[in-house]
Each structure stands twice: as C-alpha cells, then as structure tokens.
Motif scaffolding. Structure first.
Motif, short mmCIF file in Angstrom:
data_model
loop_
_atom_site.label_atom_id
_atom_site.label_comp_id
_atom_site.label_asym_id
_atom_site.label_seq_id
_atom_site.Cartn_x
_atom_site.Cartn_y
_atom_site.Cartn_z
N ALA A 25 39.54 -7.02 -24.19
CA ALA A 25 38.76 -6.93 -22.96
C ALA A 25 37.30 -7.21 -23.28
CB ALA A 25 38.91 -5.55 -22.32
N ILE A 47 41.45 -9.45 -20.84
CA ILE A 47 41.03 -8.89 -19.56
C ILE A 47 39.52 -9.00 -19.47
CG2 ILE A 47 41.08 -6.86 -18.07
CD1 ILE A 47 43.44 -5.82 -19.70
N LYS A 67 39.09 -2.10 -16.90
CA LYS A 67 39.82 -2.98 -17.82
C LYS A 67 40.75 -2.18 -18.73
CE LYS A 67 36.00 -4.91 -19.37
NZ LYS A 67 35.01 -4.29 -18.43
#
Length: 640
Positions: free
Chosen positions: A465, A351, A359
């Motif tokens: 992320a 992400i 996120k």
C-alpha cells in the motif's frame, strides 16, 4: 412469515390498494386489506399482525392499544388538503367551511388556507371518535356551510346529510406508504432470521454464552449457559439484569463495575474456577451489547499448554474482514467488490490512496477472504524503520551477524508469513537499495537472512500500500519500475472521503457506538444540520481524521444531540474546508394536472408567501387557483 394489515381510509380505494398488495405480497410477507368503518371490532384482534398501516383516528387507536407494535402512519400532505378545499368550493360554494382535523399543524397556515379557498375556514379538533362527533355538532351550531375532513367525520356527516368533502390521499402517497410497510416487514423478517441464526450459533458453542444488551439485560443464552447459571430457576430470565444471574458478572458500559472490550476475568461457580471473557457486539440498527463467554479454567489452561507446544514461531493474525468495511457510496461498493475478486487470486496486490482512507482495512479483508485465510498475516510499515532495521525485520538475520544482533538470531517477516500474506504498508518509502533485495524475493520466492549463505524458500502473497504517486517516484529515480510491475499485478485505488460524502454519516455512527460503549457514555445523535456540515467537509485526514473527530465529540459532548453549534466549537468544519453543494430546500409536492385558464391571485399576499404558508410549490398553487377561478365563474353563471 410476517403479517401485515392495511386499513384503507376510503372504500373507493380498496380495489387500488388490493392491486398494490397483489404485486407486493411474497412468501415471506402476508398482507390483509380492510376498511375501518363497518367492522371497528377488528381493532381488538390485531395480535397476529406484526405491521399495521392506518390513518388518522384509526392510527392513534392502534398506537394506544398496541404500543409495542410497528404502526405506520398513512398521512396526507398539504396538497391533499388543498385539493379537498377546491373540491368543496366547486361542489358546495360555501362561505364558511369547517376543517375537522388535528389542529396543531394547521393553525399557522390557517390564514393562507382561508385566502386560498376564499372562504371563512374554522378549525375543529379531531383526535378520536368522540371528538369527531363533538366537532360535527359544533360545526352545525356554528353554521358551517360545508365540512372538509377525514374518514370518521365524513362518515358522520354523510349519515346526517351535512355537505362534506373527504380528504383523499393521492395514489403516490399510498404507494410510498405501502413500500415503507413492506420494508418494515422485510426488516422484521431479517431480524427474526438473525435471531434464529444467533441462537443456533450460541447453542453450537461448547462454552456458556450469554448475550446482553447495552443496559446489561439478558437477550439470549445458549444451553450451556442455561445450565451453568441455573436460568431454569430464574423467572423471566430474558430481560433480567445479568448481575441478577450472577453478581460476579458485568457488561461493557456498566457504570457500577466498569468493563472493556476483550477484558478477561476469573470467577468461582460451585467451588470451581471459570474463565470469563467480555466481547463487544454491535450492529447498525440493533444497538450495542456484550457477549459473555464462560469457560472452565482447567480446560483453558490445558488448551493453552497444547497451543504453546505447537507454536514454533511468531505470527500475526488478521483483524478485519469485509464486514468491517462501511460502504454506502456506489463507487466505494465497487471497490469492495473488486477487492473481493482480488481475494480469490494469488497475485500480488497494490492498494493506493490518500492517508487514512482504509488501505490496511482492505489488506486485512483481502487476506481474510482468500484461500490463505488460515495462514499467517504479518504487517509492517516500511516508513517507520531505517534501512538496516527494515532489512532485518523483513528477512531476518543469523546470530552475531552484526553489532547488537541477538545471540539467537531472528526470523524475518517473510519467513513468518510463509503460506500466508505479508502486508507492506507505505511501500513507496522503502529505500532504493532494499528494493533490489525485495524484487529478488518476489522473483525467486526465496529469502536469505542477513549474515547467511543459505536461501530459504517462501510462499508468500504480497499486499502493498502507498499514499504517494509511485510513477512520480520512478521518474525521480526513487522507486524501481520493475518492482512496481511485480507489486501491482492487481491494483486498487481507495477514493478519499471527500469523494464519497454519503459514507460519512454511517462511518461516524459506527465510530460513535464503539467509542461511547468503550467509555461508558451515551451514543451521540447527529442533527440534520450537523449531518449536512459533516457531508460537506473535505476531510483531509479521511477516516483517520473522522475517528478522531468522533472521539472528541464523545469526550467533550454530554448532550444527547450533536448540533451545528457543537461542531462549530471544534473549530474544524469552517473556513473554506467544506465542499460546495446545492442549497437544500423543502420537498416540492407533485403538481396535479389542472386546466390552463389563468387566474390572478388575491392581491393581499404574494404567491410565493402564500405557497410557503401552505407548504406547496408556487407552481402547484398557481395551477390550483386557475381551476378555482374557473369553478367560481361556473358557479356565478349558474346563479344567473
């Protein structure tokens, strides 16, 4: 089934509205269409209707007689009044016109109306049936040549033979009003369905559950609560303050006995101890309230002992689901749909997006909707720990494997996440040396604790992320490209808040409700000007900054509304941080198609000033005046 009744203002429009109803009516919504005149007694028999659409006097009578009913006003606009004045001018050629309506909104534009109609126009107040008769009587005494009005006055004039022009409502206005009524009916049907579902959910709970609103009044109670709190002996228990049910109870937002979300306490009922938990409940349109769950303390203690025996390792739990993601923006909704599809796969997910875009919220939601939802979800921020501690956190270590190590050793997060999901936040900050070990875990699906020669198989899905550009990190030798390929089997980018300004207000309203409830304060309301400023702001800190701003507004602002001045006091939303936007302007009514004969307006006022007074566009005014001049010439020819 939701029942709707539509009062059509004119009998000429009955068939048209009935045609609209034929296309709109569904199995969930039943619509009746009536005309007000000839059957006024129907106003006494509206109890079975949930939604009413009416105009003028009928609207005000229904509102007064049924204050709790959903009543939609079928209002005409400036264009409708202008059209009626033109018709009156063409048909009766009056020098004095009586305009019989509610006067407040018309007083400021009366000079413009007189100039437009080229006649002396006088206003006569009409708010109910008696004032309608009084207005007609006064018009006759004042020597009005003709009357322009709504339905009630027109009906009286028709019976007395007084020249009168009825103000018709355009079909487009009728269609919009009907759509509004249908949406209201759908909302009512949805809320009823929600209420039934909530009641079923509450009744399926073995514990006693009370649902109260933001003021502490009881909304619902399941069967167990009905018995435990002896509600059968409390008259009209729905709507009663919860402290009247039992003075030991309170609610979130109470000023007398403060209580926070998740707070737990013990109370005594009938000589036995009970465990009470308070949980915040909120909705976009239904306000804020509290769910009060009461359980037997002995039952809780027994379950806790069983739980302690079954737990052999620590694990984290998921906090959010897709229901927690507020997405009005079309692009953001697409991201949510993509994330939902990702949740059904087993591949690793990367992400990306700026800091504060949510996120972690997406990571939690993907796990909670996946086949691993009942398994552990563990998270770590890779940027917060040095390399040595980060390695021990991820992979664990054996007793005494390094100086300062625990004598019992430590289980790593990958082991804790076995059969579940591990969320590696800020993966772009992980040291290069540790990236090789992480890559091996992803390839071999096994870990080795620090200080151990034994490998431990793990079945873990990785969601990573980052807010940095990984490709740039690779080019600089700070991130391994092979690790990226392992992490981004599925990739999703979360757009910043400045690219989705239509999400700003729903996000702020949700935060206002949560923060204000937790602090026991009033939920702020945003003025239209404040909303425009907030949408135009660039939000460099994204949703994280938005929440901080919301908290400051709740803490600092004691007024009911958040205005542009309130935002100015924060010294945040000005100085070039706003995004450019097209200047806002008043809605322009659709212009009717008239003749194209030119006409020069009276020289006493400019067209743009007159149009502004009348609340219409200059194009609409220009076209109407052409028709007016043509009608005037025709009248003069007739007199000759």
């Amino acid at each position: 089934m939701v029942n709707v009744i539509v009062f059509v203002p004119s009998p000429d429009q009955l068939k048209y509205v009935e045609g609209l109803v034929h296309d709109m009516q569904t199995d969930e919504v039943h619509i009746d269409v009536v005309h007000r005149f000839g059957n006024p007694e129907i106003l006494d028999h509206l109890d079975s209707y949930d939604v009413v659409l009416a105009r003028g006097i009928t609207y005000r009578m229904v509102c007064a007689q049924y204050p709790d009913k959903h009543v939609t006003h079928l209002a005409f606009d400036g264009t409708d009044i202008l059209e009626a004045l033109l018709q009156c001018r063409e048909k009766f050629h009056p020098k004095k016109i009586g305009l019989c309506l509610k006067r407040d909104a018309l007083k400021p534009i009366l000079p413009g109306l007189c100039e437009f109609a080229q006649a002396d126009i006088r206003l006569y107040e009409v708010v109910d049936e008696q004032s309608a008769y009084d207005a007609v009587d006064t018009c006759q005494r004042d020597g009005m040549d003709a009357v322009v009005s709504g339905g009630t006055v027109s009906d009286i004039c028709r019976k007395r033979g007084i020249p009168c022009t009825y103000i018709n409502i355009q079909p487009a206005t009728l269609e919009r009003a009907m759509e509004e009524v249908l949406n209201a009916a759908r909302t009512i049907n949805t809320e009823r369905t929600k209420t039934n579902i909530i009641r079923m959910i509450l009744d399926s709970n073995d514990d006693a559950v009370l649902a109260v609103d933001e003021a502490g009044r009881i909304l619902e109670a399941n069967g167990r609560a009905y018995q435990l709190y002896r509600l059968a002996f409390l008259q009209n228990w729905q709507g009663s303050p919860v402290r009247e049910v039992n003075p030991q109870l309170t609610f979130i937002g109470s000023r007398e006995v403060p209580c926070r979300d998740g707070e737990e306490t013990i109370i005594n009922l009938g000589g036995q101890k009970y465990y009470v938990k308070y949980k915040l409940i909120s909705g976009e349109a239904s306000g804020i309230g509290t769910l009060i769950t009461t359980s037997s303390a002995s039952k809780i203690l027994q379950e806790e002992r069983q739980l302690r025996k079954s737990l052999v390792r620590k694990s984290s739990s998921v906090k959010y689901t897709f229901r927690d993601i507020i997405a009005v923006n079309a692009e953001m909704r697409k991201k949510v749909d993509i994330a939902k599809k990702f949740s059904q796969a087993q591949s690793n997910v990367l992400i990306t997006g700026e800091t504060g875009t949510g996120k972690e919220l997406f990571a939690h939601s993907i796990h909670s909707a996946s086949g691993r939802m009942n398994q552990p979800f563990v998270a770590i921020n890779c940027a917060t720990l040095p390399e040595t501690l980060l390695e021990s956190e991820l992979f664990g270590y054996e007793p005494g494997s390094f100086s300062g190590a625990s004598r019992e050793g430590k289980v790593g997060l990958f082991e804790l996440a076995h059969q579940g999901t591990i969320f590696l936040d800020e993966i772009g900050e992980i040291p290069v040396a540790l990236q090789a070990k992480l890559l091996r875990v992803l390839q071999e699906k096994e870990i080795r604790r620090i200080g151990s020669t034994t490998v431990i198989p793990v079945d873990v899905r990785v969601i990573a992320a980052t807010n940095v550009n990984i490709q740039e990190q690779i080019a600089q030798g700070r991130f391994r490209s092979d690790l990226l390929y392992r992490l981004n089997a599925l990739e999703i980018y979360i757009p910043p808040l400045r690219e989705r300004p239509d999400d700003v207000i729903p996000l702020m309203e949700g935060q206002f409700r949560l923060i204000a409830s937790a602090m026991g304060k009033r939920v702020p309301q945003l003025s239209a000007e404040a909303q425009d400023i907030l949408r135009r702001y660039a939000w460099p800190g994204n949703v994280r900054e938005l929440r901080n701003i919301c908290e400051r507004l709740v803490v600092l602002n004691d007024a009911a509304d958040v205005t542009a001045e309130t935002l100015n006091e924060l010294h945040v939303f000005f100085g070039g941080a706003a995004q450019p936007a097209a200047p806002a302007g008043p809605a322009v009514p659709a212009a009717p198609a008239y003749q194209d004969t030119p006409l020069v307006l009276p020289a006493t006022k400019k067209k743009k000033d007159l149009a502004r007074e009348l609340g219409v566009s200059r194009t609409t005014l220009w076209r109407m005046t052409k028709r007016q001049e043509a009608a005037g010439r025709s009248g003069q020819d007739g007199q000759k």
